[in-house]
Design an enzyme around this catalytic site. Structure first.
Site, PDB file in Angstrom:
ATOM      1  N   GLN A  45       0.644  -1.027  -0.046  1.00  0.00           N
ATOM      2  CA  GLN A  45      -0.457  -0.159  -0.036  1.00  0.00           C
ATOM      3  C   GLN A  45       1.071   1.801   0.205  1.00  0.00           C
ATOM      4  O   GLN A  45       0.282   2.372  -0.553  1.00  0.00           O
ATOM      5  CB  GLN A  45      -1.121   0.329   1.408  1.00  0.00           C
ATOM      6  CG  GLN A  45      -2.535  -1.323   0.854  1.00  0.00           C
ATOM      7  CD  GLN A  45      -3.368  -1.168   2.577  1.00  0.00           C
ATOM      8  OE1 GLN A  45      -2.648  -1.825   3.132  1.00  0.00           O
ATOM      9  NE2 GLN A  45      -3.775  -0.735   2.338  1.00  0.00           N
ATOM     10  N   HIS A 146       1.697  -9.295   4.232  1.00  0.00           N
ATOM     11  CA  HIS A 146       0.646  -8.991   4.596  1.00  0.00           C
ATOM     12  C   HIS A 146      -0.530  -8.738   2.435  1.00  0.00           C
ATOM     13  O   HIS A 146      -0.422  -8.086   1.948  1.00  0.00           O
ATOM     14  CB  HIS A 146       0.950  -7.865   5.091  1.00  0.00           C
ATOM     15  CG  HIS A 146      -0.340  -6.364   4.999  1.00  0.00           C
ATOM     16  ND1 HIS A 146      -0.162  -5.628   6.161  1.00  0.00           N
ATOM     17  CD2 HIS A 146      -2.216  -6.248   4.210  1.00  0.00           C
ATOM     18  CE1 HIS A 146      -2.033  -5.006   6.015  1.00  0.00           C
ATOM     19  NE2 HIS A 146      -2.451  -5.145   5.750  1.00  0.00           N
ATOM     20  N   ASN A 191      -1.374 -11.174   8.413  1.00  0.00           N
ATOM     21  CA  ASN A 191      -1.991 -10.438   8.584  1.00  0.00           C
ATOM     22  C   ASN A 191      -3.494 -10.909   8.004  1.00  0.00           C
ATOM     23  O   ASN A 191      -3.530 -11.216   6.428  1.00  0.00           O
ATOM     24  CB  ASN A 191      -1.553  -9.063   7.872  1.00  0.00           C
ATOM     25  CG  ASN A 191      -2.454  -7.668   8.343  1.00  0.00           C
ATOM     26  OD1 ASN A 191      -2.835  -7.214   9.340  1.00  0.00           O
ATOM     27  ND2 ASN A 191      -3.053  -7.144   7.989  1.00  0.00           N
ATOM     28  N   GLU A 192      -4.349 -10.922   8.943  1.00  0.00           N
ATOM     29  CA  GLU A 192      -5.521 -10.583   8.536  1.00  0.00           C
ATOM     30  C   GLU A 192      -5.795 -11.705   7.746  1.00  0.00           C
ATOM     31  O   GLU A 192      -6.135 -11.712   6.029  1.00  0.00           O
ATOM     32  CB  GLU A 192      -6.543  -9.852   7.744  1.00  0.00           C
ATOM     33  CG  GLU A 192      -6.373  -8.451   8.596  1.00  0.00           C
ATOM     34  CD  GLU A 192      -6.909  -7.691   8.215  1.00  0.00           C
ATOM     35  OE1 GLU A 192      -7.849  -6.404   9.192  1.00  0.00           O
ATOM     36  OE2 GLU A 192      -7.184  -7.027   7.141  1.00  0.00           O
ATOM     37  N   TYR A 331     -12.116  -2.570  13.768  1.00  0.00           N
ATOM     38  CA  TYR A 331     -12.146  -1.386  13.154  1.00  0.00           C
ATOM     39  C   TYR A 331     -14.148  -1.317  13.384  1.00  0.00           C
ATOM     40  O   TYR A 331     -15.082   0.266  13.639  1.00  0.00           O
ATOM     41  CB  TYR A 331     -12.646  -0.638  11.742  1.00  0.00           C
ATOM     42  CG  TYR A 331     -11.590  -1.183  11.506  1.00  0.00           C
ATOM     43  CD1 TYR A 331     -10.989   0.177  10.881  1.00  0.00           C
ATOM     44  CD2 TYR A 331     -10.413  -2.084  10.589  1.00  0.00           C
ATOM     45  CE1 TYR A 331      -9.702   0.402   9.996  1.00  0.00           C
ATOM     46  CE2 TYR A 331      -9.090  -2.004  10.222  1.00  0.00           C
ATOM     47  CZ  TYR A 331      -8.686  -0.770  10.167  1.00  0.00           C
ATOM     48  OH  TYR A 331      -8.080  -0.611   9.296  1.00  0.00           O
ATOM     49  N   GLU A 400      -4.793  -2.891  14.203  1.00  0.00           N
ATOM     50  CA  GLU A 400      -5.325  -2.048  13.415  1.00  0.00           C
ATOM     51  C   GLU A 400      -6.382  -0.845  13.676  1.00  0.00           C
ATOM     52  O   GLU A 400      -7.622  -1.411  14.349  1.00  0.00           O
ATOM     53  CB  GLU A 400      -6.033  -2.008  12.102  1.00  0.00           C
ATOM     54  CG  GLU A 400      -4.633  -2.878  10.784  1.00  0.00           C
ATOM     55  CD  GLU A 400      -4.584  -2.843   9.256  1.00  0.00           C
ATOM     56  OE1 GLU A 400      -6.384  -2.739   9.662  1.00  0.00           O
ATOM     57  OE2 GLU A 400      -4.142  -3.810   9.344  1.00  0.00           O
ATOM     58  N   TRP A 447      -4.399   3.063  12.176  1.00  0.00           N
ATOM     59  CA  TRP A 447      -4.256   2.700  10.917  1.00  0.00           C
ATOM     60  C   TRP A 447      -5.118   3.948   9.785  1.00  0.00           C
ATOM     61  O   TRP A 447      -6.598   4.540   9.847  1.00  0.00           O
ATOM     62  CB  TRP A 447      -5.317   1.373  10.113  1.00  0.00           C
ATOM     63  CG  TRP A 447      -4.913   0.887   8.463  1.00  0.00           C
ATOM     64  CD1 TRP A 447      -5.530   1.788   7.684  1.00  0.00           C
ATOM     65  CD2 TRP A 447      -3.628   0.554   8.301  1.00  0.00           C
ATOM     66  NE1 TRP A 447      -5.141   1.532   6.763  1.00  0.00           N
ATOM     67  CE2 TRP A 447      -3.977   0.276   6.930  1.00  0.00           C
ATOM     68  CE3 TRP A 447      -2.898  -0.018   8.778  1.00  0.00           C
ATOM     69  CZ2 TRP A 447      -3.509  -0.261   6.244  1.00  0.00           C
ATOM     70  CZ3 TRP A 447      -2.291  -0.933   7.846  1.00  0.00           C
ATOM     71  CH2 TRP A 447      -2.450  -0.997   6.824  1.00  0.00           C
ATOM     72  N   GLU A 454      -5.995   2.247  -0.959  1.00  0.00           N
ATOM     73  CA  GLU A 454      -6.401   1.383  -0.273  1.00  0.00           C
ATOM     74  C   GLU A 454      -7.408   0.209  -0.785  1.00  0.00           C
ATOM     75  O   GLU A 454      -8.437  -0.103  -1.164  1.00  0.00           O
ATOM     76  CB  GLU A 454      -7.734   2.369  -0.073  1.00  0.00           C
ATOM     77  CG  GLU A 454      -8.073   1.372   2.136  1.00  0.00           C
ATOM     78  CD  GLU A 454      -7.040   0.840   2.952  1.00  0.00           C
ATOM     79  OE1 GLU A 454      -7.536  -0.181   2.977  1.00  0.00           O
ATOM     80  OE2 GLU A 454      -6.177   1.711   2.926  1.00  0.00           O
ATOM     81  N   TRP A 455      -6.162  -1.066  -1.115  1.00  0.00           N
ATOM     82  CA  TRP A 455      -7.007  -1.888  -1.709  1.00  0.00           C
ATOM     83  C   TRP A 455      -7.913  -2.393  -2.962  1.00  0.00           C
ATOM     84  O   TRP A 455      -7.670  -1.349  -4.129  1.00  0.00           O
ATOM     85  CB  TRP A 455      -7.252  -2.849  -1.182  1.00  0.00           C
ATOM     86  CG  TRP A 455      -5.669  -3.161   0.404  1.00  0.00           C
ATOM     87  CD1 TRP A 455      -6.411  -2.724   1.706  1.00  0.00           C
ATOM     88  CD2 TRP A 455      -4.995  -3.942  -0.128  1.00  0.00           C
ATOM     89  NE1 TRP A 455      -5.094  -3.475   1.747  1.00  0.00           N
ATOM     90  CE2 TRP A 455      -4.429  -3.272   1.703  1.00  0.00           C
ATOM     91  CE3 TRP A 455      -4.180  -4.302  -1.359  1.00  0.00           C
ATOM     92  CZ2 TRP A 455      -3.514  -4.722   1.484  1.00  0.00           C
ATOM     93  CZ3 TRP A 455      -2.733  -4.693  -1.242  1.00  0.00           C
ATOM     94  CH2 TRP A 455      -2.109  -4.733   0.480  1.00  0.00           C
ATOM     95  N   PHE A 463      -7.128   6.381   4.725  1.00  0.00           N
ATOM     96  CA  PHE A 463      -7.947   6.235   6.293  1.00  0.00           C
ATOM     97  C   PHE A 463      -6.281   6.807   7.355  1.00  0.00           C
ATOM     98  O   PHE A 463      -6.494   7.159   8.750  1.00  0.00           O
ATOM     99  CB  PHE A 463      -7.486   4.937   6.700  1.00  0.00           C
ATOM    100  CG  PHE A 463      -8.412   3.773   6.687  1.00  0.00           C
ATOM    101  CD1 PHE A 463      -9.104   3.528   7.528  1.00  0.00           C
ATOM    102  CD2 PHE A 463      -8.971   3.940   4.874  1.00  0.00           C
ATOM    103  CE1 PHE A 463     -11.071   2.938   7.293  1.00  0.00           C
ATOM    104  CE2 PHE A 463      -9.968   2.831   4.930  1.00  0.00           C
ATOM    105  CZ  PHE A 463     -10.985   2.287   5.545  1.00  0.00           C
TER     106      PHE A 463
END
Length: 492
Positions: A45, A146, A191-192, A331, A400, A447, A454-455, A463
């Protein structure tokens, strides 16, 4: 006087007179001694230079070649160029008073072909970044993976769908531990993983874009579970490697980053409470239950049956306890109710829930720019306490937490992010309440540092607490950076 300087002066003058309501009763002293405040990013990113300096392509590079993947048809080929401007970014962290920076290492920048030949330019870049951070007393928190699988590994054996990925990930992780571990004392493996398993193999929203009915092929009923299984095994095997070979000497710690929306029952009906429980088990529990107890949640076993892979006894022993700390990326919060949808078999339909954003016509919270993000501060309290109570009271890090604004906002208006200040203030108050009630939370990462790529939203969502002029890459701190500075440094 040149125009950029005139613009900067105008921004400073207007910002000082803007009246952004930055007062808060939060200070560093209201959090436990040694509590870490940081900010975060990921390699894909922010780095840019996607196919330069020896980096090989990753699955996102390939995915973004398709027109219309992002609303603005943007890519991350350049993004915000942290590769060249990392000093500016670290300097901004120092000005704010942050203790730490969470960033990721690009696998294909180190190993352009997934493994084999090492790219010295990539290795040297992360040395420069880490060294500059340490010279400025910014602690590195390093993520090994990530979202950015080297494309060659997907081409060779379908990446996370094949057991071979475990061996290859461990080799990459081992290289990073050996190369940077004398300087890095805080690691995250992945990550995630849920986001990759679901979006990469369940609905095709992320690369490699696989799902039932997707053009590349796939099976939404089985592939998310296979990918998740291999992600978990890769995590655990990397942790075992670190503990066996490096931890005693390097004296670091290692964990994993898990996304966790809090799911609240829509009503007090027993079936809605059961639905909320299932939603938590199918998200956080999918990963944290094996890491804590060595097996998948019974809720998932009963619902998914033979489509859910099994761990061998050796694998179960390896996974159980495979984290020194657990990072939660949180979030927002949603309502859920019981709802059976058997029109098709898929990971998401296996939950038997319906997600709602309002109750009796009242929104659960104020919506951010992104349609998935609602401001629900009490959700972070419930999420953290759930982790404490259900998963043996682990050390917790908030990996995040943040809120976005529209990407088309420009200077100077984009700097006036009072809504973001309110978000951070409210969520940190709830986090402080969880700590007071016994949760062992040791750090918080906002974050994100920068308005970065942002993807799937490209640059239409931002953000960052720092605005980036993408024509010059000049960084402009937003009001939220001043709020953090006042809070962290306890300035009046």
């Amino acid at each position: 006087m040149n125009m950029p300087l005139l613009l900067l002066i105008a921004i400073v003058v207007v910002s000082l007179s803007h009246g952004n309501g930055e007062q808060t009763d939060l200070t560093r002293e209201t959090f436990p001694a040694g509590f870490v405040f940081g900010t975060a990013s990921s390699a894909y990113q922010v780095e840019g230079n996607a196919l330069q300096y020896g980096r090989g392509p990753c699955i996102w590079d390939t995915f973004l070649m398709q027109p219309g993947v992002t609303p603005d048809n943007s890519t991350a080929n350049v993004t915000v160029d942290e590769y060249h401007r990392y000093m500016d970014d670290v300097d901004n962290m120092v000005r704010v008073g942050f203790d730490a920076y969470r960033f990721s290492i690009s696998w294909s920048r180190i190993f352009p072909s997934g493994l084999g030949k090492i790219n010295k330019d990539g290795v040297d870049y992360y040395h420069r970044l880490i060294d500059y951070m340490l010279a400025n007393n910014i602690i590195p928190y390093v993520v090994l993976y990530h979202y950015d699988l080297p494309q060659v590994l997907h081409d060779q054996y379908k990446g996370w769908l094949h057991p071979r990925i475990v061996r290859d990930f461990v080799r990459f992780a081992d290289f990073c531990f050996k190369t940077y571990g004398h300087k890095v004392k805080n690691w995250f493996t992945i990550n995630e993983p849920r986001m990759m398993a679901n979006h990469g193999y369940g609905d095709g929203f992320f690369p490699p874009g696989r799902c039932t009915g997707c053009q590349p092929g796939g099976n939404s009923a089985t592939e998310p579970y296979i990918a998740a299984h291999n992600l978990l095994l890769s995590h655990a095997a990397a942790v075992r490697t670190y503990r066996d070979k490096y931890q005693a000497i390097q004296k670091g710690k290692i964990g994993i980053l898990l996304d966790f929306v809090w799911y609240e029952p829509l009503t007090d009906k027993e079936e809605d409470h059961a639905a909320a429980h299932r939603a938590r088990e199918f998200t956080l529990g999918w990963y944290l239950h094996p890491i804590t107890y060595g097996h998948y949640p019974e809720t998932m076993q009963n619902a998914v049956k033979e489509r859910l892979p099994n761990f061998t006894r050796e694998q179960s022993e390896m996974i159980k306890g495979s984290a020194d700390y657990i990072a939660i990326n949180h979030y927002t919060t949603y309502y859920v109710s019981h709802h059976v949808n058997k029109t098709s078999i898929s990971y998401l339909n296996d939950w038997d829930v319906k997600i709602s954003y309002e109750r009796n016509g009242v929104p659960i919270g104020k919506q951010a720019y992104s349609n998935w993000l609602y401001v629900v501060p009490w959700g972070i309290y419930k999420a953290v306490m759930h982790v404490k109570e259900k998963y043996k009271d682990p050390i917790i890090i908030i990996g995040e937490n943040g809120i976005d604004q529209p990407g088309n906002e420009t200077l100077p208006g984009a700097l006036y992010d009072f809504f973001r200040i309110q978000y951070f203030d409210q969520y940190l108050h709830e986090l402080k309440r969880a700590i007071k009630d016994g949760a062992r939370v040791t750090g918080y990462f906002a974050w994100s540092l920068l308005d970065n790529f942002e993807w799937r939203l490209g640059f239409t969502s931002k953000f960052g607490i720092v605005y980036v002029d993408r024509s010059t890459f000049t960084r402009y701190p937003k009001d939220s950076t001043r709020w953090f500075r006042k809070m962290i440094k306890s300035e009046v």
